[in-house]
Scaffold this motif. Structure first.
Motif, PDB file in Angstrom:
ATOM      1  N   ALA A 153       0.845  -1.202   0.000  1.00 60.35           N
ATOM      2  CA  ALA A 153       0.000   0.000   0.000  1.00 60.35           C
ATOM      3  C   ALA A 153       0.875   1.245   0.000  1.00 60.35           C
ATOM      4  CB  ALA A 153      -0.904   0.004   1.233  1.00 60.35           C
ATOM      5  N   LYS A 192      -2.416  -0.877  -3.163  1.00 53.40           N
ATOM      6  CA  LYS A 192      -3.587  -0.098  -2.759  1.00 53.40           C
ATOM      7  C   LYS A 192      -3.135   1.300  -2.332  1.00 53.40           C
ATOM      8  CE  LYS A 192      -5.816  -4.301  -1.135  1.00 53.40           C
ATOM      9  NZ  LYS A 192      -6.072  -5.150   0.040  1.00 53.40           N
ATOM     10  N   LEU A 194      -6.747  -2.562   4.836  1.00 52.61           N
ATOM     11  CA  LEU A 194      -5.969  -2.744   3.607  1.00 52.61           C
ATOM     12  C   LEU A 194      -5.477  -4.182   3.453  1.00 52.61           C
ATOM     13  CD1 LEU A 194      -3.906   0.583   3.643  1.00 52.61           C
ATOM     14  CD2 LEU A 194      -5.889   0.034   2.223  1.00 52.61           C
TER      15      LEU A 194
END
Length: 255
Positions: free
Chosen positions: A34, A120, A249
């Motif tokens: 992420a 992400k 996440l």
């Protein structure tokens, strides 16, 4: 400090010619899953954000910490300091600087636009940084900036600490006019934290922002109240953000 100082997109500027400052990057210590842009408060810079974030036990996150342009700020009687947009008196009748908000939101989107497709991306911030993070999130839901240009970043998480939501009064009607906007609003998790003794951005602003998001169809809003906390963060708050990000996440090593 093991964070690297990397100038990304320096020289990008808003319509008014304000120059964004240096961007600091904290590289992931583990597998890169992420990337989150973290936005500092009024008068601060990306360096102090990077030092705080570097200490968090989130080895799979890359943090990008830009520095806002230096501009005259109405709240400070026109005195120039680093600010994501112009802000006057923080009150119920706060006038939103849409041009400044859009310029900063576009700068942040540009920083995220080159991240790998399997990573992400999210956005977070403190105080005025939280305000621009939340504004960017409404741009994501609506699919456009305040000026109507398309917003193309697929945000997956938003963190706002001690901040407020610009444009909260009109958000619900804008979201409800589009099925696609309603779908996106419902899809993004948001966590807001605010101290009850905040003497800079009153606690009720955080509470009102959370309520406005929920009423506009943001179904995954978590609002955390911190009794007696002023206009700063504490380890307890950051620990809750760490756990929230890890679970939302789906980061490796999180329970």
């Amino acid at each position: 400090m093991s964070y690297s100082r990397q100038s990304m997109g320096s020289g990008s500027s808003s319509a008014r010619g304000y120059e964004f400052g240096r961007t600091y990057v904290v590289r992931p210590k583990g597998k890169h899953q992420a990337t989150i842009v973290w936005l500092h408060g009024l008068g601060d810079n990306g360096s102090s954000s990077s030092q705080l974030l570097e200490s968090l036990p989130l080895p799979n996150i890359k943090w990008i910490c830009p520095t806002a342009p230096s501009r005259p700020v109405s709240l400070l009687g026109g005195f120039p300091c680093t600010a994501w947009f112009d802000v006057g008196e923080i009150s119920e009748d706060l006038h939103d600087d849409i041009e400044g908000l859009d310029a900063s939101a576009a700068h942040i989107a540009n920083l995220l636009s080159t991240e790998p497709t399997d990573v992400k991306v999210g956005i977070g911030g403190f105080s005025m940084g939280a305000a621009i993070a939340l504004y960017s999130t409404t741009c994501y839901a609506l699919g456009r900036y305040g000026n109507g240009l398309p917003y193309t970043i697929n945000l997956r998480a938003t963190v706002g600490l001690s901040g407020w939501l610009p444009g909260w009064r009109s958000l619900r009607s804008k979201i409800e006019s589009s099925n696609e906007a309603a779908r996106r609003a419902a899809s993004i998790p948001v966590i807001l934290g605010h101290g009850t003794s905040d003497d800079v951005v009153p606690y009720r602003f955080g509470e009102t922002s959370a309520q406005a998001l929920a009423m506009a169809g943001f179904r995954q809003v978590m609002f955390k109240q911190y009794e007696g906390l002023g206009h700063y963060t504490v380890p307890k708050e950051m620990n809750e953000v760490v756990h929230w990000l890890a679970s939302r996440l789906g980061l490796e090593g999180s329970r």
